[in-house]
Design a protein around this motif. Structure first.
Motif, PDB file in Angstrom:
ATOM      1  N   GLU A 194       0.663  -1.269   0.031  1.00 61.45           N
ATOM      2  CA  GLU A 194      -0.104   0.019  -0.042  1.00 61.45           C
ATOM      3  C   GLU A 194       0.838   1.260  -0.056  1.00 61.45           C
ATOM      4  OE1 GLU A 194      -2.920  -0.192   2.970  1.00 61.45           O
ATOM      5  OE2 GLU A 194      -3.238  -1.994   2.684  1.00 61.45           O
ATOM      6  N   GLU A 195       0.507   2.141  -0.867  1.00 61.17           N
ATOM      7  CA  GLU A 195       1.312   3.601  -0.745  1.00 61.17           C
ATOM      8  C   GLU A 195       1.013   4.133   0.448  1.00 61.17           C
ATOM      9  OE1 GLU A 195       0.911   5.889  -4.164  1.00 61.17           O
ATOM     10  OE2 GLU A 195       0.803   4.131  -5.355  1.00 61.17           O
ATOM     11  N   PRO A 196       2.153   4.737   1.243  1.00 61.28           N
ATOM     12  CA  PRO A 196       1.994   5.302   2.536  1.00 61.28           C
ATOM     13  C   PRO A 196       0.975   6.672   2.117  1.00 61.28           C
ATOM     14  CG  PRO A 196       3.943   5.644   1.610  1.00 61.28           C
ATOM     15  CD  PRO A 196       3.605   4.766   0.739  1.00 61.28           C
ATOM     16  N   THR A 197       0.255   6.921   3.361  1.00 62.15           N
ATOM     17  CA  THR A 197      -0.711   8.160   3.187  1.00 62.15           C
ATOM     18  C   THR A 197       0.268   9.283   3.234  1.00 62.15           C
ATOM     19  OG1 THR A 197      -2.303   6.814   3.960  1.00 62.15           O
ATOM     20  CG2 THR A 197      -2.671   9.506   4.245  1.00 62.15           C
ATOM     21  N   PRO A 198       0.128  10.264   2.278  1.00 57.77           N
ATOM     22  CA  PRO A 198       1.140  11.441   2.629  1.00 57.77           C
ATOM     23  C   PRO A 198       0.772  12.472   3.834  1.00 57.77           C
ATOM     24  CG  PRO A 198      -0.186  11.831   0.417  1.00 57.77           C
ATOM     25  CD  PRO A 198      -0.409  10.428   1.298  1.00 57.77           C
ATOM     26  N   GLU A 199       1.664  12.799   4.569  1.00 54.75           N
ATOM     27  CA  GLU A 199       1.495  13.682   5.591  1.00 54.75           C
ATOM     28  C   GLU A 199       0.923  15.079   5.053  1.00 54.75           C
ATOM     29  OE1 GLU A 199       4.270  14.107   8.840  1.00 54.75           O
ATOM     30  OE2 GLU A 199       4.961  12.032   8.597  1.00 54.75           O
ATOM     31  N   PRO A 200       0.025  15.644   5.736  1.00 53.02           N
ATOM     32  CA  PRO A 200      -0.414  17.074   5.237  1.00 53.02           C
ATOM     33  C   PRO A 200       0.877  18.122   5.334  1.00 53.02           C
ATOM     34  CG  PRO A 200      -1.547  16.445   7.200  1.00 53.02           C
ATOM     35  CD  PRO A 200      -0.586  15.450   7.046  1.00 53.02           C
TER      36      PRO A 200
END
Length: 96
Positions: free
Chosen positions: A50-56
């Motif tokens: 899974e692609e990591p969720t980018p931080e804001p």
């Protein structure tokens, strides 16, 4: 008096020679590592990465820039000063 001085010199020489001999002792042998076979098992199931969720983005409302103060004065004064700094920073840069 002379025998006391002779005894102290002899004792000093014995202590110095004991220290030198103990410092020059043979190093302890370290055990050599034995050869081990490493078995790598292949995964049996398909791994879905899974692609990591980018931080804001830094400076957004979700990820604001934080400035920390050492509590060296009155807490109310620090809070009001910090709010004034945060407002001025937001007005100047648009960042939170």
């Amino acid at each position: 008096m002379k025998s006391k001085r002779f005894f102290l010199v002899l004792l000093s020489l014995m202590i110095v020679s004991a220290l030198i001999l103990s410092a020059c002792g043979a190093p302890k042998e370290t055990p050599t590592p034995t050869e081990e076979k490493v078995v790598v098992e292949e995964p049996t199931e398909a791994v879905v990465e899974e692609e990591p969720t980018p931080e804001p983005e830094l400076g957004s409302e979700a990820n604001p820039i934080q400035v920390l103060f050492v509590p060296s004065v009155d807490t109310d004064f620090m809070i009001s000063s910090g709010d004034a700094i945060a407002d001025a920073f937001h007005d100047a840069t648009g960042l939170y």
